[in-house]
Design a protein around this motif. Sequence first.
Motif, PDB file in Angstrom:
ATOM      1  N   PHE A 154       3.982  -0.416  -3.766  1.00 53.23           N
ATOM      2  CA  PHE A 154       3.969   0.750  -2.790  1.00 53.23           C
ATOM      3  C   PHE A 154       3.766   0.311  -1.371  1.00 53.23           C
ATOM      4  CE2 PHE A 154       1.773   4.610  -0.811  1.00 53.23           C
ATOM      5  CZ  PHE A 154       3.019   5.662  -0.976  1.00 53.23           C
ATOM      6  N   PRO A 155       4.763   0.710  -0.656  1.00 56.29           N
ATOM      7  CA  PRO A 155       4.840  -0.084   0.733  1.00 56.29           C
ATOM      8  C   PRO A 155       3.698   0.562   1.875  1.00 56.29           C
ATOM      9  CG  PRO A 155       6.634   1.619   0.656  1.00 56.29           C
ATOM     10  CD  PRO A 155       5.977   1.360  -0.889  1.00 56.29           C
ATOM     11  N   LEU A 156       3.012   1.589   1.551  1.00 62.77           N
ATOM     12  CA  LEU A 156       2.084   1.821   2.498  1.00 62.77           C
ATOM     13  C   LEU A 156       0.546   1.343   2.224  1.00 62.77           C
ATOM     14  CD1 LEU A 156       2.721   5.657   3.009  1.00 62.77           C
ATOM     15  CD2 LEU A 156       3.310   3.842   4.329  1.00 62.77           C
ATOM     16  N   ARG A 157       0.602   0.740   1.001  1.00 63.94           N
ATOM     17  CA  ARG A 157      -0.899   0.189   0.539  1.00 63.94           C
ATOM     18  C   ARG A 157      -1.551  -0.384   1.342  1.00 63.94           C
ATOM     19  NH1 ARG A 157      -3.271  -3.642  -3.843  1.00 63.94           N
ATOM     20  NH2 ARG A 157      -2.314  -5.132  -2.684  1.00 63.94           N
ATOM     21  N   LYS A 158      -1.141  -1.121   1.958  1.00 63.10           N
ATOM     22  CA  LYS A 158      -1.835  -2.188   3.180  1.00 63.10           C
ATOM     23  C   LYS A 158      -2.443  -1.175   4.312  1.00 63.10           C
ATOM     24  CE  LYS A 158      -1.915  -6.763   3.816  1.00 63.10           C
ATOM     25  NZ  LYS A 158      -0.843  -8.162   3.773  1.00 63.10           N
ATOM     26  N   PHE A 159      -1.369  -0.418   4.697  1.00 67.34           N
ATOM     27  CA  PHE A 159      -1.650   0.407   5.746  1.00 67.34           C
ATOM     28  C   PHE A 159      -2.997   1.549   5.483  1.00 67.34           C
ATOM     29  CE2 PHE A 159      -1.029   5.276   6.847  1.00 67.34           C
ATOM     30  CZ  PHE A 159      -1.184   5.159   8.136  1.00 67.34           C
ATOM     31  N   LEU A 160      -2.970   2.166   4.159  1.00 64.05           N
ATOM     32  CA  LEU A 160      -3.815   3.047   3.621  1.00 64.05           C
ATOM     33  C   LEU A 160      -5.100   2.354   3.615  1.00 64.05           C
ATOM     34  CD1 LEU A 160      -1.729   4.740   0.925  1.00 64.05           C
ATOM     35  CD2 LEU A 160      -2.521   5.934   3.176  1.00 64.05           C
ATOM     36  N   ASN A 161      -5.017   1.005   3.022  1.00 63.64           N
ATOM     37  CA  ASN A 161      -6.700   0.414   2.942  1.00 63.64           C
ATOM     38  C   ASN A 161      -7.098   0.206   4.524  1.00 63.64           C
ATOM     39  OD1 ASN A 161      -7.025  -0.388   0.260  1.00 63.64           O
ATOM     40  ND2 ASN A 161      -5.574  -1.764   0.249  1.00 63.64           N
ATOM     41  N   TRP A 162      -6.409  -0.216   5.308  1.00 65.37           N
ATOM     42  CA  TRP A 162      -7.058  -0.185   6.765  1.00 65.37           C
ATOM     43  C   TRP A 162      -7.356   1.428   7.322  1.00 65.37           C
ATOM     44  CZ3 TRP A 162      -9.032  -4.050   8.987  1.00 65.37           C
ATOM     45  CH2 TRP A 162      -8.685  -5.159   8.537  1.00 65.37           C
ATOM     46  N   TRP A 163      -6.545   2.440   7.059  1.00 67.52           N
ATOM     47  CA  TRP A 163      -6.615   3.627   7.235  1.00 67.52           C
ATOM     48  C   TRP A 163      -8.084   4.338   6.924  1.00 67.52           C
ATOM     49  CZ3 TRP A 163      -4.318   6.719  10.782  1.00 67.52           C
ATOM     50  CH2 TRP A 163      -4.380   7.895  10.577  1.00 67.52           C
ATOM     51  N   ILE A 164      -8.540   3.856   5.862  1.00 71.12           N
ATOM     52  CA  ILE A 164      -9.560   4.310   5.411  1.00 71.12           C
ATOM     53  C   ILE A 164     -10.869   3.352   5.742  1.00 71.12           C
ATOM     54  CG2 ILE A 164      -8.900   5.575   3.311  1.00 71.12           C
ATOM     55  CD1 ILE A 164     -10.121   3.540   1.534  1.00 71.12           C
ATOM     56  N   VAL A 165     -10.735   2.092   6.094  1.00 72.13           N
ATOM     57  CA  VAL A 165     -11.641   1.189   6.406  1.00 72.13           C
ATOM     58  C   VAL A 165     -12.026   1.487   7.795  1.00 72.13           C
ATOM     59  CG1 VAL A 165     -12.325  -1.346   6.601  1.00 72.13           C
ATOM     60  CG2 VAL A 165     -11.131  -0.484   4.556  1.00 72.13           C
ATOM     61  N   ILE A 166     -11.078   1.641   8.678  1.00 72.31           N
ATOM     62  CA  ILE A 166     -11.441   1.555  10.067  1.00 72.31           C
ATOM     63  C   ILE A 166     -12.644   2.682  10.526  1.00 72.31           C
ATOM     64  CG2 ILE A 166     -10.454   2.171  12.565  1.00 72.31           C
ATOM     65  CD1 ILE A 166      -8.020   0.452  11.499  1.00 72.31           C
TER      66      ILE A 166
END
Lengths: 292, 323
Positions: A103-115
């Motif tokens: 899934f292309p958004l996977r990395k983005f989503l991980n950061w999205w919840i960690v920040i």
Amino acid sequence: MQRSRGEKVFNAVNMLLMLAFSFLCLYPFIYILAISLNDAMDAQKGGIYLWPRMFTWNNYSIIFNDQDIFLAYTVTIARVLVGVVTQVLLVAMFAYVLTKKTFPLRKFLNWWIVIPMFLSGGLIPFYITLQQLHLLNSFWTYIIPGLYGAFNIMLVRTFMTELPEALEESAKIDGASDFRIFFSIIFPLSKPVLATIALFVGVGHWNDWFTGFTFISNTKLWTAQNLLLFLIQSNEASNLAVLSKMHKGTVTVTAESIKMAMLIVTTAPILCIYPFLQKYFVKGIMLGSLKG
Amino acid sequence: MTTLAESQSKSSKGQQLRGKMLQKMWDQRWLYVFTIPGIVFFLLFSYYPMFGIIMAFQDYNPVKGYTGSEFVGLDNFNTIFQLPDFNNALRNTLIISGLKLIIGFPATILFALFINELHHTILKRVVQTISYLPYFISWVIAAGLWYKMLSPDGGLINEMLTKVSFLNEPFYFMGSTTAFVPIVLFTELWKNIGFNAIIYLAALSSIDPHLYEVSSIDGASRVRQIWHIALPGIRGTMVLLFILSASGLMSAGFDQLWTMGNLQVQEVGQILDTLILSYLRNSGGFMGLSLGATMGVFQATVGLILFLVCNFVAKLFKQESLI
């Protein structure tokens, strides 16, 4: 193995210390329970330590007949149910996507919840945000700002990553969509971890007083914790005691006895689910600490 | 120069590529659907409030909002540093969370070691079960319990102390500026020590039991075993947890201090978190909102710096323990 004298002394001292500490943890509950089950006027004389001296249900019957308290419990229970169901479902869906390596958004989503775990605007900007979203003073204030928990997403993600991939692949070959795979395979298989977060989220909702205290001024929407805090911090319990005296005439209760009964009634649900909870949170913490 | 045929094939390749992408997106449509609520949620409740940091540099006016309010540079910071309330709260925050760290940290380890030395399985389980219990009640309930236990009229502690003639007359513990901080520390331990010990117990249980056997054959006493086997065995966990909890120095326990605090002990019990909340609740003018937000920004910035430093140190230690 033979035990030396020093060893025996060590064991005995250790056992005594630990028993004393356990007693200290448990005793305040016993004390409050005994007082809440004792006649209010009699309790004022003091001297009640373990058992009620003049047993009565009066303090509790006042509570269960009070409209405000009844309403506060309804709000609390509704909040726990809606809050748990929505969070478990949404967190599970989000976590499922995070396990998809393609899934292309996977990395983005991980950061999205960690920040947001490290950065936040603080209480006052959060309040202003709720105000702008018209979320102050409504039942949904309890639910919507608490729909997701970043830590819970990570916990569920870890669990789902360890599920066998073959299950999903074979379902895919049979033509199942991600929707289908999630709801008929992944979600049911994740029950252990979902039960864990359901319990934690439920206890969190039950124990939360801050949301009601800060974002809700309509006392009709208060939870049991809010009402309890109000009773403890003000003299409102004495009004309640006076009111109930006027209604019932002969029944004697005091502000203190009402507070004590309310304390027990607000603690009771936690005490009831606690044995089920324990097994899960020990596992959960071990899991978290090993991954840490 | 490209021929017509070449450019045609290129564009069709482009189309093919775009088609493939759209096809992939379509295949993964449910994954997008599953995450959209989450993306919106964090945007609204986490990222949007971050813009509020701007308030610390503005004379915030709720009517004009973040975009229309006047910028005042660092004026708000200058103002809060001169407020006696703020300085008092900052001092209390550091004192209370510092003491919680200094006392709570070794106490938790000690507790875990003691539990670990209980070889009677049933007793061990009972002690653990009971010691976790206070963790699961709210601070509202905990505060209510201890208010009653320590109450000057008919509270258990006062009753006992007067009975043994330790006190001549009941003492108002919760209203005493000298007793308040010790009570805060004690109730914090009472509520959290059992639960916090779980991580150490996990670490202790992973120590090879052979080490204990060998050392007892060599004649080591239990205390020596704790000193030479158990403590070194949990050293890594200890260092990590100490460093991580040191990064929480700017928050001294909001729930506890708000529910247990009262007007009489404000001088020692007001912390940054409770001060900010009281600014929000009594902010009458707009001024209060900006000042409260500024305190929040100060607290969060110091907290973040502490966290980053501690995290860095933790990484250093981790590498060392790996070698």
